[in-house]
Design a protein around this motif. Structure first.
Motif, PDB file in Angstrom:
ATOM      1  N   VAL A 156       0.839  -1.209   0.000  1.00 11.21           N
ATOM      2  CA  VAL A 156       0.000   0.000   0.000  1.00 11.21           C
ATOM      3  C   VAL A 156       0.867   1.249   0.000  1.00 11.21           C
ATOM      4  O   VAL A 156       0.616   2.210  -0.744  1.00 11.21           O
ATOM      5  CB  VAL A 156      -0.952  -0.005   1.209  1.00 11.21           C
ATOM      6  CG1 VAL A 156      -1.692   1.329   1.323  1.00 11.21           C
ATOM      7  CG2 VAL A 156      -1.949  -1.155   1.100  1.00 11.21           C
ATOM      8  N   ALA A 157       1.913   1.271   0.819  1.00 11.49           N
ATOM      9  CA  ALA A 157       2.795   2.440   0.877  1.00 11.49           C
ATOM     10  C   ALA A 157       3.448   2.708  -0.484  1.00 11.49           C
ATOM     11  O   ALA A 157       3.556   3.865  -0.917  1.00 11.49           O
ATOM     12  CB  ALA A 157       3.866   2.224   1.947  1.00 11.49           C
ATOM     13  N   ALA A 158       3.870   1.644  -1.166  1.00 12.79           N
ATOM     14  CA  ALA A 158       4.476   1.808  -2.491  1.00 12.79           C
ATOM     15  C   ALA A 158       3.452   2.340  -3.488  1.00 12.79           C
ATOM     16  O   ALA A 158       3.774   3.166  -4.355  1.00 12.79           O
ATOM     17  CB  ALA A 158       5.047   0.476  -2.968  1.00 12.79           C
ATOM     18  N   ALA A 159       2.210   1.861  -3.369  1.00 13.02           N
ATOM     19  CA  ALA A 159       1.151   2.334  -4.257  1.00 13.02           C
ATOM     20  C   ALA A 159       0.864   3.811  -4.024  1.00 13.02           C
ATOM     21  O   ALA A 159       0.713   4.599  -4.977  1.00 13.02           O
ATOM     22  CB  ALA A 159      -0.111   1.510  -4.046  1.00 13.02           C
ATOM     23  N   ALA A 215      -3.816  -4.745   4.475  1.00 14.24           N
ATOM     24  CA  ALA A 215      -3.788  -3.761   3.395  1.00 14.24           C
ATOM     25  C   ALA A 215      -4.922  -2.762   3.533  1.00 14.24           C
ATOM     26  O   ALA A 215      -4.752  -1.562   3.269  1.00 14.24           O
ATOM     27  CB  ALA A 215      -3.868  -4.464   2.043  1.00 14.24           C
ATOM     28  N   GLY A 216      -6.090  -3.241   3.953  1.00 14.80           N
ATOM     29  CA  GLY A 216      -7.236  -2.352   4.129  1.00 14.80           C
ATOM     30  C   GLY A 216      -6.999  -1.308   5.191  1.00 14.80           C
ATOM     31  O   GLY A 216      -7.350  -0.132   5.011  1.00 14.80           O
ATOM     32  N   GLU A 217      -6.395  -1.713   6.288  1.00 10.32           N
ATOM     33  CA  GLU A 217      -6.087  -0.754   7.359  1.00 10.32           C
ATOM     34  C   GLU A 217      -5.082   0.290   6.879  1.00 10.32           C
ATOM     35  O   GLU A 217      -5.233   1.486   7.147  1.00 10.32           O
ATOM     36  CB  GLU A 217      -5.533  -1.504   8.576  1.00 10.32           C
ATOM     37  CG  GLU A 217      -6.555  -2.373   9.291  1.00 10.32           C
ATOM     38  CD  GLU A 217      -5.940  -3.137  10.452  1.00 10.32           C
ATOM     39  OE1 GLU A 217      -4.734  -2.919  10.734  1.00 10.32           O
ATOM     40  OE2 GLU A 217      -6.655  -3.952  11.074  1.00 10.32           O
ATOM     41  N   ALA A 218      -4.061  -0.167   6.163  1.00  9.73           N
ATOM     42  CA  ALA A 218      -3.048   0.761   5.667  1.00  9.73           C
ATOM     43  C   ALA A 218      -3.635   1.715   4.632  1.00  9.73           C
ATOM     44  O   ALA A 218      -3.312   2.912   4.613  1.00  9.73           O
ATOM     45  CB  ALA A 218      -1.883  -0.019   5.060  1.00  9.73           C
ATOM     46  N   ALA A 219      -4.515   1.197   3.772  1.00 16.25           N
ATOM     47  CA  ALA A 219      -5.142   2.034   2.749  1.00 16.25           C
ATOM     48  C   ALA A 219      -6.041   3.089   3.387  1.00 16.25           C
ATOM     49  O   ALA A 219      -6.052   4.251   2.972  1.00 16.25           O
ATOM     50  CB  ALA A 219      -5.937   1.171   1.779  1.00 16.25           C
ATOM     51  N   SER A 220      -6.796   2.664   4.396  1.00 18.89           N
ATOM     52  CA  SER A 220      -7.679   3.606   5.090  1.00 18.89           C
ATOM     53  C   SER A 220      -6.868   4.722   5.740  1.00 18.89           C
ATOM     54  O   SER A 220      -7.230   5.907   5.657  1.00 18.89           O
ATOM     55  CB  SER A 220      -8.504   2.862   6.140  1.00 18.89           C
ATOM     56  OG  SER A 220      -9.345   3.754   6.847  1.00 18.89           O
ATOM     57  N   ALA A 221      -5.763   4.349   6.358  1.00 15.95           N
ATOM     58  CA  ALA A 221      -4.918   5.352   7.009  1.00 15.95           C
ATOM     59  C   ALA A 221      -4.298   6.309   5.997  1.00 15.95           C
ATOM     60  O   ALA A 221      -4.078   7.490   6.295  1.00 15.95           O
ATOM     61  CB  ALA A 221      -3.826   4.658   7.815  1.00 15.95           C
ATOM     62  N   ALA A 222      -4.021   5.791   4.790  1.00 16.71           N
ATOM     63  CA  ALA A 222      -3.387   6.611   3.757  1.00 16.71           C
ATOM     64  C   ALA A 222      -4.394   7.389   2.923  1.00 16.71           C
ATOM     65  O   ALA A 222      -4.008   8.232   2.111  1.00 16.71           O
ATOM     66  CB  ALA A 222      -2.544   5.724   2.840  1.00 16.71           C
TER      67      ALA A 222
END
Length: 272
Positions: A21-24, A46-53
């Motif tokens: 997710v961070a790379a995306a 991934a969902g948690e990281a995407a939500s945070a980002a």
């Protein structure tokens, strides 16, 4: 900016789901799908990281399947209920383990120095072990992989073991049964003849086709877009990101559009 196929360490990717997710995000992706092979274990992270980002993550997986003479076709499932599809993923992973053991046995019987434990070490986990991990465990260097596969691991080769389940029609049923949309991944990766590709698309209960893809040239992309428009299917896109050190799929948003159109989201199933 969407990129609807990527892989983490839960299958054959180099990065943890949150790192994917961070790379995306760094590349400018705003809508992402993590599509680990036959698995959904990385979707929550991934969902948690995407939500945070602040980007959208589509719950997804990529199911390996067979169709006719094609031993390793891939079917993308988007908007899937991860709980509903989990049993099918578990079965697919169990089938993967059985097949990997049989391949290693075939190789060892013919004098290739490889063990199943070495293959697992390459994969990081038994549930994600595949032929590339077996080849690496047997000592094949990156520049030797193609030749190793041709001698040992493709249909007709000396240690090839066919996939037994599911076939492509069953894969679409699994995805639809989990409330998802079925999208045929990178058709021209597995097939060369456009007429055969069109026949395959017509033969399956699809919701979309992955049209924009790094390995698709302009003519192939245009052909797939025309097929999708004629049949009312979504034309999706991905860079098939596997990690920054992958020899081919190392960057997000690396798919060309050739100014032929814009990528589309696969449809969500509606309920009455």
């Amino acid at each position: 900016m969407m990129d609807l196929q990527s892989h983490s360490t839960f299958s054959d990717g180099e990065l943890r789901p949150a790192e994917v997710v961070a790379a995306a995000v760094e590349a400018g992706v705003t809508t992402l799908a993590l599509t680990d092979h036959d698995g959904i274990d990385g979707v929550a992270e991934a969902g948690e990281a995407a939500s945070a980002a602040g980007i959208a993550l589509i719950p997804a997986t990529e199911i390996s399947c067979v169709h006719g003479s094609i031993d390793d076709m891939h079917m993308l499932g988007y908007w899937v209920d991860t709980t509903a599809i989990a049993p099918a993923c578990e079965r697919a992973q169990a089938e993967r383990v059985i097949r990997a053991r049989e391949i290693v046995e075939q190789l060892a019987a013919q004098g290739v120095p490889v063990t199943y434990e070495d293959a697992i070490a390459q994969a990081g986990d038994a549930s994600s072990v595949g032929r590339p991990h077996i080849a690496k465990a047997a000592g094949a260097k990156p520049e030797e992989m193609k030749a190793f596969f041709e001698e040992w691991l493709i249909p007709g080769a000396k240690a090839f073991v066919p996939r037994r389940w599911p076939d492509a029609a069953e894969a679409t049923e699994i995805i639809h049964g989990a409330g998802g949309s079925a999208v045929l991944a990178h058709p021209f990766w597995d097939m060369d003849d456009p007429n055969e590709v069109a026949a395959l698309i017509d033969d399956l209960d699809l919701d979309g086709v992955e049209c924009f893809y790094p390995a698709h040239d302009r003519a192939q992309t245009k052909f797939l877009l025309d097929v999708c428009r004629d049949r009312g299917l979504a034309a999706t896109a991905s860079s098939d990101f596997h990690g920054p050190n992958h020899k081919m799929f190392d960057s997000f948003l690396a798919y060309p559009t050739y100014d032929l159109g814009e990528p589309e989201l696969p449809p969500r199933q509606t309920t009455d």
